[in-house]
Design a protein around this motif. Structure first.
Motif, PDB file in Angstrom:
ATOM      1  N   THR A 125      44.387   5.584  20.477  1.00 23.82           N
ATOM      2  CA  THR A 125      43.894   4.327  21.009  1.00 23.82           C
ATOM      3  C   THR A 125      44.559   3.098  20.399  1.00 23.82           C
ATOM      4  OG1 THR A 125      41.808   5.407  21.281  1.00 23.82           O
ATOM      5  CG2 THR A 125      41.793   3.028  21.359  1.00 23.82           C
ATOM      6  N   GLN A 126      44.594   3.040  19.056  1.00 22.16           N
ATOM      7  CA  GLN A 126      45.134   1.864  18.379  1.00 22.16           C
ATOM      8  C   GLN A 126      46.567   1.598  18.777  1.00 22.16           C
ATOM      9  OE1 GLN A 126      45.038   2.337  14.232  1.00 22.16           O
ATOM     10  NE2 GLN A 126      43.194   1.154  14.108  1.00 22.16           N
ATOM     11  N   THR A 127      47.352   2.673  18.808  1.00 20.05           N
ATOM     12  CA  THR A 127      48.765   2.527  19.117  1.00 20.05           C
ATOM     13  C   THR A 127      48.933   1.985  20.527  1.00 20.05           C
ATOM     14  OG1 THR A 127      49.031   4.460  17.772  1.00 20.05           O
ATOM     15  CG2 THR A 127      50.968   3.723  18.939  1.00 20.05           C
ATOM     16  N   ALA A 129      46.966  -0.124  22.017  1.00 23.04           N
ATOM     17  CA  ALA A 129      46.742  -1.575  21.989  1.00 23.04           C
ATOM     18  C   ALA A 129      47.976  -2.290  21.450  1.00 23.04           C
ATOM     19  CB  ALA A 129      45.515  -1.908  21.133  1.00 23.04           C
ATOM     20  N   GLY A 130      48.548  -1.768  20.351  1.00 21.10           N
ATOM     21  CA  GLY A 130      49.732  -2.404  19.751  1.00 21.10           C
ATOM     22  C   GLY A 130      50.909  -2.399  20.713  1.00 21.10           C
ATOM     23  N   THR A 131      51.117  -1.261  21.388  1.00 21.24           N
ATOM     24  CA  THR A 131      52.240  -1.138  22.321  1.00 21.24           C
ATOM     25  C   THR A 131      52.036  -2.069  23.508  1.00 21.24           C
ATOM     26  OG1 THR A 131      52.380   1.168  21.691  1.00 21.24           O
ATOM     27  CG2 THR A 131      53.572   0.541  23.674  1.00 21.24           C
ATOM     28  N   THR A 158      54.147 -13.237  27.660  1.00 22.94           N
ATOM     29  CA  THR A 158      53.219 -13.690  28.709  1.00 22.94           C
ATOM     30  C   THR A 158      51.933 -14.208  28.086  1.00 22.94           C
ATOM     31  OG1 THR A 158      54.095 -11.906  30.039  1.00 22.94           O
ATOM     32  CG2 THR A 158      52.102 -12.955  30.868  1.00 22.94           C
ATOM     33  N   PHE A 159      51.422 -13.467  27.095  1.00 22.97           N
ATOM     34  CA  PHE A 159      50.175 -13.872  26.439  1.00 22.97           C
ATOM     35  C   PHE A 159      50.329 -15.256  25.808  1.00 22.97           C
ATOM     36  CE2 PHE A 159      47.266 -14.088  22.844  1.00 22.97           C
ATOM     37  CZ  PHE A 159      46.070 -13.752  23.458  1.00 22.97           C
ATOM     38  N   ASP A 160      51.471 -15.472  25.193  1.00 21.59           N
ATOM     39  CA  ASP A 160      51.679 -16.726  24.465  1.00 21.59           C
ATOM     40  C   ASP A 160      51.684 -17.943  25.388  1.00 21.59           C
ATOM     41  OD1 ASP A 160      52.239 -18.198  22.051  1.00 21.59           O
ATOM     42  OD2 ASP A 160      54.253 -18.481  22.850  1.00 21.59           O
ATOM     43  N   PHE A 201      49.629 -18.798  27.385  1.00 22.08           N
ATOM     44  CA  PHE A 201      48.274 -19.348  27.467  1.00 22.08           C
ATOM     45  C   PHE A 201      48.142 -20.602  26.606  1.00 22.08           C
ATOM     46  CE2 PHE A 201      43.935 -19.711  25.942  1.00 22.08           C
ATOM     47  CZ  PHE A 201      43.225 -19.655  27.123  1.00 22.08           C
ATOM     48  N   TYR A 202      48.835 -20.593  25.478  1.00 22.27           N
ATOM     49  CA  TYR A 202      48.680 -21.687  24.519  1.00 22.27           C
ATOM     50  C   TYR A 202      49.712 -22.798  24.769  1.00 22.27           C
ATOM     51  CZ  TYR A 202      45.590 -18.552  21.986  1.00 22.27           C
ATOM     52  OH  TYR A 202      44.555 -17.712  21.646  1.00 22.27           O
ATOM     53  N   ASP A 203      49.399 -23.999  24.291  1.00 21.56           N
ATOM     54  CA  ASP A 203      50.334 -25.128  24.265  1.00 21.56           C
ATOM     55  C   ASP A 203      50.760 -25.589  25.659  1.00 21.56           C
ATOM     56  OD1 ASP A 203      50.214 -24.651  21.550  1.00 21.56           O
ATOM     57  OD2 ASP A 203      52.084 -23.508  21.508  1.00 21.56           O
ATOM     58  N   ALA A 238      36.911 -22.240  23.704  1.00 19.17           N
ATOM     59  CA  ALA A 238      35.662 -22.442  22.952  1.00 19.17           C
ATOM     60  C   ALA A 238      35.719 -21.700  21.623  1.00 19.17           C
ATOM     61  CB  ALA A 238      34.478 -21.957  23.783  1.00 19.17           C
ATOM     62  N   ARG A 239      36.234 -20.489  21.632  1.00 13.42           N
ATOM     63  CA  ARG A 239      36.210 -19.713  20.377  1.00 13.42           C
ATOM     64  C   ARG A 239      37.178 -20.298  19.357  1.00 13.42           C
ATOM     65  NH1 ARG A 239      38.740 -14.041  22.727  1.00 13.42           N
ATOM     66  NH2 ARG A 239      40.897 -14.410  22.160  1.00 13.42           N
ATOM     67  N   HIS A 240      38.236 -20.923  19.840  1.00  8.73           N
ATOM     68  CA  HIS A 240      39.186 -21.577  18.930  1.00  8.73           C
ATOM     69  C   HIS A 240      38.484 -22.755  18.220  1.00  8.73           C
ATOM     70  CE1 HIS A 240      43.477 -22.307  17.860  1.00  8.73           C
ATOM     71  NE2 HIS A 240      42.984 -23.486  17.559  1.00  8.73           N
ATOM     72  N   PRO A 248      49.975  -5.458  14.759  1.00 10.62           N
ATOM     73  CA  PRO A 248      50.850  -4.294  14.930  1.00 10.62           C
ATOM     74  C   PRO A 248      52.049  -4.562  15.831  1.00 10.62           C
ATOM     75  CG  PRO A 248      48.874  -4.055  16.278  1.00 10.62           C
ATOM     76  CD  PRO A 248      48.703  -5.312  15.489  1.00 10.62           C
ATOM     77  N   ALA A 249      51.996  -5.641  16.642  1.00 10.92           N
ATOM     78  CA  ALA A 249      53.040  -5.863  17.653  1.00 10.92           C
ATOM     79  C   ALA A 249      54.170  -6.744  17.107  1.00 10.92           C
ATOM     80  CB  ALA A 249      52.416  -6.518  18.881  1.00 10.92           C
ATOM     81  N   PRO A 250      55.379  -6.184  16.922  1.00 11.61           N
ATOM     82  CA  PRO A 250      56.476  -6.987  16.368  1.00 11.61           C
ATOM     83  C   PRO A 250      56.794  -8.223  17.210  1.00 11.61           C
ATOM     84  CG  PRO A 250      57.186  -4.693  16.762  1.00 11.61           C
ATOM     85  CD  PRO A 250      55.768  -4.806  17.220  1.00 11.61           C
TER      86      PRO A 250
HETATM   87  C1  LIG Z   1      44.174 -10.640  22.732  1.00  8.95           C
HETATM   88  S1  LIG Z   1      45.322 -10.674  21.395  1.00  8.95           S
HETATM   89  C2  LIG Z   1      44.631 -12.015  20.455  1.00  8.95           C
HETATM   90  C3  LIG Z   1      45.640 -12.754  19.616  1.00  8.95           C
HETATM   91  C4  LIG Z   1      45.116 -13.953  18.835  1.00  8.95           C
HETATM   92  N1  LIG Z   1      44.131 -13.559  17.851  1.00  8.95           N
HETATM   93  C5  LIG Z   1      44.545 -14.989  19.777  1.00  8.95           C
HETATM   94  O1  LIG Z   1      43.324 -15.091  19.891  1.00  8.95           O
HETATM   95  O2  LIG Z   1      45.343 -15.703  20.407  1.00  8.95           O
HETATM   96  C6  LIG Z   1      44.879  -9.259  20.417  1.00  8.95           C
HETATM   97  C7  LIG Z   1      45.829  -8.946  19.279  1.00  8.95           C
HETATM   98  O3  LIG Z   1      45.237  -7.943  18.454  1.00  8.95           O
HETATM   99  C8  LIG Z   1      46.239  -7.054  18.014  1.00  8.95           C
HETATM  100  N2  LIG Z   1      45.583  -5.792  17.599  1.00  8.95           N
HETATM  101  C9  LIG Z   1      45.075  -4.812  18.384  1.00  8.95           C
HETATM  102  N3  LIG Z   1      44.573  -3.813  17.625  1.00  8.95           N
HETATM  103  C10 LIG Z   1      44.743  -4.175  16.315  1.00  8.95           C
HETATM  104  C11 LIG Z   1      44.439  -3.567  15.048  1.00  8.95           C
HETATM  105  N4  LIG Z   1      43.844  -2.386  14.957  1.00  8.95           N
HETATM  106  N5  LIG Z   1      44.781  -4.237  13.916  1.00  8.95           N
HETATM  107  C12 LIG Z   1      45.359  -5.455  13.982  1.00  8.95           C
HETATM  108  N6  LIG Z   1      45.686  -6.076  15.139  1.00  8.95           N
HETATM  109  C13 LIG Z   1      45.375  -5.447  16.307  1.00  8.95           C
HETATM  110  C14 LIG Z   1      47.181  -6.943  19.237  1.00  8.95           C
HETATM  111  O4  LIG Z   1      48.469  -6.489  18.888  1.00  8.95           O
HETATM  112  C15 LIG Z   1      47.169  -8.386  19.757  1.00  8.95           C
HETATM  113  O5  LIG Z   1      48.226  -9.169  19.232  1.00  8.95           O
END
Ligand SMILES: C[S@@+](CC[C@H](N)C(=O)[O-])C[C@H]1O[C@@H](n2cnc3c(N)ncnc32)[C@H](O)[C@@H]1O
Length: 217
Positions: free
Chosen positions: A2-4, A6-8, A16-18, A20-22, A42-44, A86-88
């Motif tokens: 599972t964890q891997t 999410a990282g992958t 693409t995610f980035d 969202f900001y700025d 809001a969470r920020h 985990p994501a380079p």
């Molecule tokens: C939705 S993004 C949120 C990024 C940032 N915190 C934000 O709010 O803009 C989730 C991040 O959690 C990282 N992540 C997922 N599982 C993780 C784990 N077990 N340990 C550390 N980071 C993890 C992902 O690689 C991803 O970059």
């Protein structure tokens, strides 16, 4: 595993995610984000309001993504932040962000999965935003945080919603990235089992999906 997954997934999704900001998205997408993803804004704001004065403090951002919280913690005077993910691709975006701001010497980038690769503490504060969504064992995750945290951690937990939760589950299942959901009772239970004596839960108002939670030893 599972964890891997999410990282992958987040590595492939980093650019693409980035956006969202700025204000990097189109005007239409920015309108949609404000209308339907206001939890992210809001969470920020709540994170920094609830963590208080960060001057001279040492912090940890678990799942830092592209580093928006790392940058803001440093802007607010934190002496040093460990940016952990985990994501380079995400760490590279964080590096570029803090370098642009002239903060690179106050940041350590660390690649790994929490909790097994957790950096050594102690940390005065921690930020964990948008991460518990992808964590299969939240008690083990927060147990890993407890011994390295001396102050407060701000953490988001996604809530269950009758419509949005099943839609999100299917979307992320198609991306091979399982997601998990919580309610107020389960969050209190997870925090206590992990050894935190303070667990303050706020549901972000409106149609949003997040709980904003502060835990402290
Ligand atoms: C939705 S993004 C949120 C990024 C940032 N915190 C934000 O709010 O803009 C989730 C991040 O959690 C990282 N992540 C997922 N599982 C993780 C784990 N077990 N340990 C550390 N980071 C993890 C992902 O690689 C991803 O970059």
């Amino acid at each position: 595993m599972t964890q891997t997954q999410a990282g992958t997934f987040f590595d492939s999704f980093a650019e693409t995610f980035d956006t969202f900001y700025d204000g990097k998205r189109s005007h239409v997408m920015q309108w949609i984000d404000r209308r339907y993803r206001h939890d992210m804004f809001a969470r920020h704001a709540m994170t920094f309001a609830r963590l208080g004065d960060l001057t001279g403090k040492r912090g940890l951002d678990v799942g830092c993504g592209s580093g928006p919280y790392v940058a803001d913690a440093l802007r607010r005077g934190a002496s040093h932040v460990v940016a952990f993910d985990p994501a380079p691709g995400m760490l590279e975006l964080t590096r570029a962000r803090v370098e642009k701001l002239g903060f690179a010497d106050r940041v350590t980038l660390q690649q790994g999965y929490f909790p097994q690769d957790a950096p050594p503490g102690p940390f005065d504060f921690a930020i964990i935003m948008g991460v518990l969504d992808y964590v299969a064992d939240p008690v083990a995750f927060l147990k890993g945080l407890r011994p390295i945290l001396s102050g407060t951690a701000a953490i988001s937990f996604p809530s269950r919603h009758w419509f949005r939760t099943p839609v999100r589950k299917v979307r992320y299942w198609m991306r091979n990235c399982p997601v998990y959901f919580y309610d107020e009772q389960s969050i209190h239970s997870i925090g206590r089992q992990a050894g935190f004596s303070t667990v303050d839960v706020i549901k972000i108002p409106g149609a949003g999906m997040d709980y904003h939670v502060c835990v402290a030893p």
